[in-house]
Motif scaffolding. Structure first.
Motif, PDB file in Angstrom:
ATOM      1  N   LYS A   2       0.841  -1.190   0.000  1.00 42.04           N
ATOM      2  CA  LYS A   2       0.000   0.000   0.000  1.00 42.04           C
ATOM      3  C   LYS A   2       0.882   1.248   0.000  1.00 42.04           C
ATOM      4  O   LYS A   2       1.943   1.281   0.621  1.00 42.04           O
ATOM      5  N   VAL A   3       0.421   2.282  -0.709  1.00 41.62           N
ATOM      6  CA  VAL A   3       1.082   3.579  -0.738  1.00 41.62           C
ATOM      7  C   VAL A   3       0.174   4.559  -0.016  1.00 41.62           C
ATOM      8  O   VAL A   3      -0.928   4.855  -0.465  1.00 41.62           O
ATOM      9  N   VAL A   4       0.647   5.045   1.126  1.00 40.87           N
ATOM     10  CA  VAL A   4      -0.076   6.043   1.912  1.00 40.87           C
ATOM     11  C   VAL A   4       0.554   7.384   1.573  1.00 40.87           C
ATOM     12  O   VAL A   4       1.783   7.512   1.588  1.00 40.87           O
ATOM     13  N   TYR A   5      -0.267   8.371   1.265  1.00 40.33           N
ATOM     14  CA  TYR A   5       0.311   9.644   0.839  1.00 40.33           C
ATOM     15  C   TYR A   5      -0.475  10.835   1.367  1.00 40.33           C
ATOM     16  O   TYR A   5      -1.628  10.725   1.745  1.00 40.33           O
ATOM     17  N   LEU A   6       0.236  11.950   1.369  1.00 32.26           N
ATOM     18  CA  LEU A   6      -0.323  13.238   1.734  1.00 32.26           C
ATOM     19  C   LEU A   6      -0.098  14.157   0.548  1.00 32.26           C
ATOM     20  O   LEU A   6       1.013  14.208   0.010  1.00 32.26           O
ATOM     21  N   SER A   7      -1.143  14.843   0.116  1.00 35.34           N
ATOM     22  CA  SER A   7      -1.012  15.748  -1.026  1.00 35.34           C
ATOM     23  C   SER A   7      -1.717  17.054  -0.699  1.00 35.34           C
ATOM     24  O   SER A   7      -2.941  17.084  -0.586  1.00 35.34           O
ATOM     25  N   LEU A   8      -0.940  18.098  -0.533  1.00 34.72           N
ATOM     26  CA  LEU A   8      -1.523  19.389  -0.172  1.00 34.72           C
ATOM     27  C   LEU A   8      -1.871  20.250  -1.388  1.00 34.72           C
ATOM     28  O   LEU A   8      -2.833  21.002  -1.364  1.00 34.72           O
ATOM     29  N   THR A   9      -1.103  20.127  -2.463  1.00 33.24           N
ATOM     30  CA  THR A   9      -1.367  20.921  -3.669  1.00 33.24           C
ATOM     31  C   THR A   9      -1.792  20.065  -4.863  1.00 33.24           C
ATOM     32  O   THR A   9      -2.126  20.601  -5.911  1.00 33.24           O
ATOM     33  N   LEU A  24      -3.771   5.083  -0.492  1.00 26.06           N
ATOM     34  CA  LEU A  24      -4.582   5.604   0.600  1.00 26.06           C
ATOM     35  C   LEU A  24      -4.123   7.024   0.863  1.00 26.06           C
ATOM     36  O   LEU A  24      -2.977   7.250   1.255  1.00 26.06           O
ATOM     37  N   GLU A  25      -5.022   7.996   0.623  1.00 26.61           N
ATOM     38  CA  GLU A  25      -4.684   9.397   0.876  1.00 26.61           C
ATOM     39  C   GLU A  25      -5.065   9.772   2.305  1.00 26.61           C
ATOM     40  O   GLU A  25      -6.188   9.543   2.740  1.00 26.61           O
ATOM     41  N   ILE A  26      -4.099  10.340   3.021  1.00 24.58           N
ATOM     42  CA  ILE A  26      -4.335  10.847   4.365  1.00 24.58           C
ATOM     43  C   ILE A  26      -4.663  12.331   4.248  1.00 24.58           C
ATOM     44  O   ILE A  26      -3.954  13.084   3.583  1.00 24.58           O
ATOM     45  N   THR A  29      -8.942  15.163   7.823  1.00 26.03           N
ATOM     46  CA  THR A  29     -10.144  14.570   8.411  1.00 26.03           C
ATOM     47  C   THR A  29     -10.010  13.073   8.686  1.00 26.03           C
ATOM     48  O   THR A  29     -10.886  12.496   9.322  1.00 26.03           O
ATOM     49  N   ASN A  30      -8.922  12.424   8.226  1.00 20.32           N
ATOM     50  CA  ASN A  30      -8.821  10.975   8.432  1.00 20.32           C
ATOM     51  C   ASN A  30      -7.431  10.480   8.855  1.00 20.32           C
ATOM     52  O   ASN A  30      -7.050   9.369   8.484  1.00 20.32           O
ATOM     53  N   PRO A  31      -6.661  11.203   9.664  1.00 15.16           N
ATOM     54  CA  PRO A  31      -5.298  10.742   9.945  1.00 15.16           C
ATOM     55  C   PRO A  31      -5.217   9.563  10.917  1.00 15.16           C
ATOM     56  O   PRO A  31      -4.174   8.929  11.029  1.00 15.16           O
ATOM     57  N   THR A  51       2.453  18.868   7.773  1.00 11.63           N
ATOM     58  CA  THR A  51       2.628  17.445   7.477  1.00 11.63           C
ATOM     59  C   THR A  51       2.518  16.547   8.703  1.00 11.63           C
ATOM     60  O   THR A  51       2.637  15.339   8.576  1.00 11.63           O
ATOM     61  N   GLU A  52       2.280  17.112   9.884  1.00  9.21           N
ATOM     62  CA  GLU A  52       2.248  16.289  11.089  1.00  9.21           C
ATOM     63  C   GLU A  52       1.100  15.282  11.079  1.00  9.21           C
ATOM     64  O   GLU A  52       1.149  14.291  11.826  1.00  9.21           O
ATOM     65  N   ILE A  53       0.116  15.455  10.223  1.00  4.68           N
ATOM     66  CA  ILE A  53      -0.963  14.454  10.163  1.00  4.68           C
ATOM     67  C   ILE A  53      -0.446  13.110   9.674  1.00  4.68           C
ATOM     68  O   ILE A  53      -1.012  12.082  10.011  1.00  4.68           O
TER      69      ILE A  53
END
Length: 121
Positions: A2-9, A24-26, A29-31, A51-53
């Motif tokens: 699985k690839v868990v990622y955070l994308s702000l832009t 799986l996008e973090i 609302t779902n961290p 990015t602390e989430i």
């Protein structure tokens, strides 16, 4: 894996969608999701407050036991701060820094990360 990622832009999202892997996008609302399978994290480069989430996710339940590596995107104009978020996560959680890429990456970046994930086993 699985690839868990955070994308702000949206740049990180565009990159991981090229991987053709389970995503799986973090989001804010779902961290606090628990997962029970090996995963890597792909993160952009931003201040810790943004990015602390991803840390919240890694430290939820048993997630840290399944955390296998990290990749990071950023802007080479950041100089020494290029992909510092990914570097910090690798150091903090003692996982390998699998790959770094600029903006949304290119085809070579996709292949390098896929190979690094495959090499993890």
């Amino acid at each position: 894996m699985k690839v868990v990622y955070l994308s702000l832009t949206g740049q990180t999202r565009k990159f991981v969608q090229k991987l053709d892997m389970d995503l799986l996008e973090i989001t804010p609302t779902n961290p606090y999701l628990s997962i029970h399978e090996p995963f890597i994290v792909v993160v952009p480069t931003y201040e810790i407050e943004a990015t602390e989430i991803i840390n919240d996710f890694i430290e939820t339940g048993e997630n840290q036991n399944y955390f296998k590596g990290v990749a990071g995107g950023g802007n080479l104009n950041f100089g020494n701060l290029f992909v510092f978020t990914a570097k910090d996560l690798a150091k903090e959680y003692n996982v390998p820094l699998l790959h770094t890429f600029e903006f949304q990456g290119n085809d070579e970046d996709v292949q390098k990360l896929k190979k690094a994930v495959k090499d993890l086993g």
